[in-house]
Design a protein around this motif. Structure first.
Motif, PDB file in Angstrom:
ATOM      1  N   PRO A  51      -2.128  46.043   0.419  1.00 37.63           N
ATOM      2  CA  PRO A  51      -0.695  45.673  -0.139  1.00 37.63           C
ATOM      3  C   PRO A  51      -0.820  45.528  -1.421  1.00 37.63           C
ATOM      4  N   ILE A  52      -1.975  44.303  -1.743  1.00 43.05           N
ATOM      5  CA  ILE A  52      -2.181  43.784  -3.260  1.00 43.05           C
ATOM      6  C   ILE A  52      -2.249  44.619  -4.413  1.00 43.05           C
ATOM      7  N   GLY A  53      -3.064  45.427  -4.131  1.00 44.83           N
ATOM      8  CA  GLY A  53      -3.734  46.675  -5.001  1.00 44.83           C
ATOM      9  C   GLY A  53      -2.597  47.535  -5.041  1.00 44.83           C
ATOM     10  N   SER A  54      -1.670  48.158  -3.942  1.00 42.46           N
ATOM     11  CA  SER A  54      -0.827  48.713  -4.294  1.00 42.46           C
ATOM     12  C   SER A  54       0.480  48.591  -5.003  1.00 42.46           C
ATOM     13  N   MET A  55       1.202  47.228  -4.477  1.00 42.29           N
ATOM     14  CA  MET A  55       2.668  46.425  -5.444  1.00 42.29           C
ATOM     15  C   MET A  55       1.451  46.401  -6.776  1.00 42.29           C
ATOM     16  N   ILE A  56       0.326  45.562  -7.133  1.00 48.63           N
ATOM     17  CA  ILE A  56       0.044  45.971  -9.052  1.00 48.63           C
ATOM     18  C   ILE A  56      -0.170  47.508  -8.877  1.00 48.63           C
ATOM     19  N   MET A  57      -0.561  48.396  -8.500  1.00 47.38           N
ATOM     20  CA  MET A  57      -0.428  49.899  -8.892  1.00 47.38           C
ATOM     21  C   MET A  57       1.554  50.283  -9.321  1.00 47.38           C
ATOM     22  N   GLU A  58       1.712  50.363  -8.364  1.00 44.74           N
ATOM     23  CA  GLU A  58       3.794  50.733  -8.526  1.00 44.74           C
ATOM     24  C   GLU A  58       3.463  50.727  -9.284  1.00 44.74           C
ATOM     25  N   GLU A  59       3.456  48.521  -9.499  1.00 46.39           N
ATOM     26  CA  GLU A  59       4.486  48.107 -10.752  1.00 46.39           C
ATOM     27  C   GLU A  59       3.729  48.782 -12.625  1.00 46.39           C
ATOM     28  N   SER A  60       2.857  48.970 -12.767  1.00 45.50           N
ATOM     29  CA  SER A  60       1.809  50.086 -13.050  1.00 45.50           C
ATOM     30  C   SER A  60       2.656  50.747 -13.840  1.00 45.50           C
ATOM     31  N   TYR A  61       2.367  51.516 -12.543  1.00 50.26           N
ATOM     32  CA  TYR A  61       3.503  52.869 -12.715  1.00 50.26           C
ATOM     33  C   TYR A  61       4.892  52.430 -13.610  1.00 50.26           C
ATOM     34  N   ILE A  62       5.432  52.135 -13.457  1.00 49.12           N
ATOM     35  CA  ILE A  62       6.586  51.721 -13.640  1.00 49.12           C
ATOM     36  C   ILE A  62       6.995  51.450 -15.351  1.00 49.12           C
ATOM     37  N   LYS A  63       6.006  50.581 -15.059  1.00 48.42           N
ATOM     38  CA  LYS A  63       5.972  49.887 -16.322  1.00 48.42           C
ATOM     39  C   LYS A  63       5.302  51.138 -17.621  1.00 48.42           C
ATOM     40  N   GLY A  65       6.487  54.122 -16.983  1.00 41.17           N
ATOM     41  CA  GLY A  65       7.944  54.529 -17.448  1.00 41.17           C
ATOM     42  C   GLY A  65       7.976  56.030 -16.415  1.00 41.17           C
ATOM     43  N   LYS A  66       6.946  55.825 -15.016  1.00 42.83           N
ATOM     44  CA  LYS A  66       6.819  57.259 -13.894  1.00 42.83           C
ATOM     45  C   LYS A  66       8.280  56.364 -13.469  1.00 42.83           C
ATOM     46  N   LYS A  67       8.958  57.292 -13.039  1.00 45.62           N
ATOM     47  CA  LYS A  67      10.116  57.594 -11.629  1.00 45.62           C
ATOM     48  C   LYS A  67       9.252  57.025 -10.142  1.00 45.62           C
ATOM     49  N   MET A  68       9.978  55.803  -9.567  1.00 42.34           N
ATOM     50  CA  MET A  68       8.888  55.590  -8.323  1.00 42.34           C
ATOM     51  C   MET A  68       9.624  54.989  -7.243  1.00 42.34           C
ATOM     52  N   PRO A  69       9.551  54.766  -6.192  1.00 46.25           N
ATOM     53  CA  PRO A  69      10.504  54.899  -4.889  1.00 46.25           C
ATOM     54  C   PRO A  69      11.393  53.450  -5.421  1.00 46.25           C
ATOM     55  N   HIS A  70      10.851  52.410  -5.288  1.00 46.00           N
ATOM     56  CA  HIS A  70      11.674  51.163  -6.267  1.00 46.00           C
ATOM     57  C   HIS A  70      11.482  50.640  -7.180  1.00 46.00           C
ATOM     58  N   THR A  71      11.698  49.778  -6.878  1.00 47.03           N
ATOM     59  CA  THR A  71      12.522  49.951  -8.955  1.00 47.03           C
ATOM     60  C   THR A  71      11.098  48.434  -9.341  1.00 47.03           C
ATOM     61  N   LEU A  72      11.003  48.042 -10.729  1.00 47.72           N
ATOM     62  CA  LEU A  72      10.559  47.047 -10.522  1.00 47.72           C
ATOM     63  C   LEU A  72      10.872  45.761 -10.357  1.00 47.72           C
ATOM     64  N   THR A  73      11.427  45.537 -10.273  1.00 42.42           N
ATOM     65  CA  THR A  73      12.423  43.845 -10.035  1.00 42.42           C
ATOM     66  C   THR A  73      12.409  44.431  -8.508  1.00 42.42           C
ATOM     67  N   GLU A  74      12.297  44.610  -7.318  1.00 43.46           N
ATOM     68  CA  GLU A  74      11.976  45.326  -6.418  1.00 43.46           C
ATOM     69  C   GLU A  74      10.227  44.876  -5.820  1.00 43.46           C
ATOM     70  N   VAL A  75      10.175  45.534  -6.993  1.00 46.58           N
ATOM     71  CA  VAL A  75       8.846  45.773  -6.475  1.00 46.58           C
ATOM     72  C   VAL A  75       8.348  43.910  -6.752  1.00 46.58           C
ATOM     73  N   GLN A  76       8.446  43.661  -7.804  1.00 42.19           N
ATOM     74  CA  GLN A  76       8.450  41.997  -8.466  1.00 42.19           C
ATOM     75  C   GLN A  76       8.869  41.280  -7.533  1.00 42.19           C
ATOM     76  N   ASN A  77      10.140  41.308  -6.585  1.00 38.29           N
ATOM     77  CA  ASN A  77      10.414  40.131  -5.500  1.00 38.29           C
ATOM     78  C   ASN A  77       9.184  40.676  -4.301  1.00 38.29           C
ATOM     79  N   ALA A  78       8.620  41.978  -4.193  1.00 43.09           N
ATOM     80  CA  ALA A  78       8.031  42.036  -3.235  1.00 43.09           C
ATOM     81  C   ALA A  78       6.325  41.111  -2.971  1.00 43.09           C
ATOM     82  N   ILE A  79       6.174  41.114  -4.750  1.00 40.99           N
ATOM     83  CA  ILE A  79       5.200  40.526  -4.986  1.00 40.99           C
ATOM     84  C   ILE A  79       5.265  39.157  -5.192  1.00 40.99           C
ATOM     85  N   LYS A  80       7.004  38.447  -5.194  1.00 38.28           N
ATOM     86  CA  LYS A  80       6.989  37.010  -4.777  1.00 38.28           C
ATOM     87  C   LYS A  80       7.038  37.051  -3.744  1.00 38.28           C
TER      88      LYS A  80
END
Length: 144
Positions: A51-63, A65-80
């Motif tokens: 989960p840690i690696g996946s959250m970092i990867m999803e956040e990176s894909y969003i940054k 510019g890739k469309k992902m299932p979650h928003t950047l805010t959602e991923v950052q809140n999950a990390i928090k």
């Protein structure tokens, strides 16, 4: 905790896929078993690496510019939330705080991707983030 683990698994697990591939967005998909190997050092199976690696990867894909299932805010809140959970166990990050515990934990326990794996992921932001994490949180390998 379950929500956070599911976030990581749902974002990057595609059970039944024989070989890793990138979809039309350029997002990497692999089987759960392959993700476990991707994020764990040889011979280990630390469940939290996924989960840690996946959250970092999803956040990176969003940054990137890739469309992902979650928003950047959602991923950052999950990390928090994940960091808060780890903080409740007494863990702290390199500065004694709780906002980067996931990075500290990942660098200490999980695997730094190889260049071949970075190429497979196809995210310059993911490579940059992982390089920064492992540079910030240097650990001596115990080869005993």
């Amino acid at each position: 905790m379950k929500k956070l683990v599911l976030l990581g698994l749902l974002a990057f697990s595609a059970l039944g896929i024989a070989e890793p591939y990138r979809d039309e967005r350029g997002v990497l998909f692999m089987s759960e078993e392959e993700w476990v190997k991707f994020y764990n050092k040889e011979g280990q199976d630390v469940p939290v690496c996924l989960p840690i690696g996946s959250m970092i990867m999803e956040e990176s894909y969003i940054k990137d510019g890739k469309k992902m299932p979650h928003t950047l805010t959602e991923v950052q809140n999950a990390i928090k939330q994940f960091n808060e959970m780890l903080g409740e166990t007494g863990l702290r990050d390199i500065n004694g705080g709780k906002d980067k515990i996931h990075e500290f934990y990942y660098a200490a326990v999980c695997k730094q991707p190889t260049q071949k794996q970075y190429d497979l992921v196809g995210s310059p932001t993911f490579k940059k983030e992982m390089d920064r994490i492992f540079e910030t949180h240097k650990f001596e390998e115990d080869n005993n």
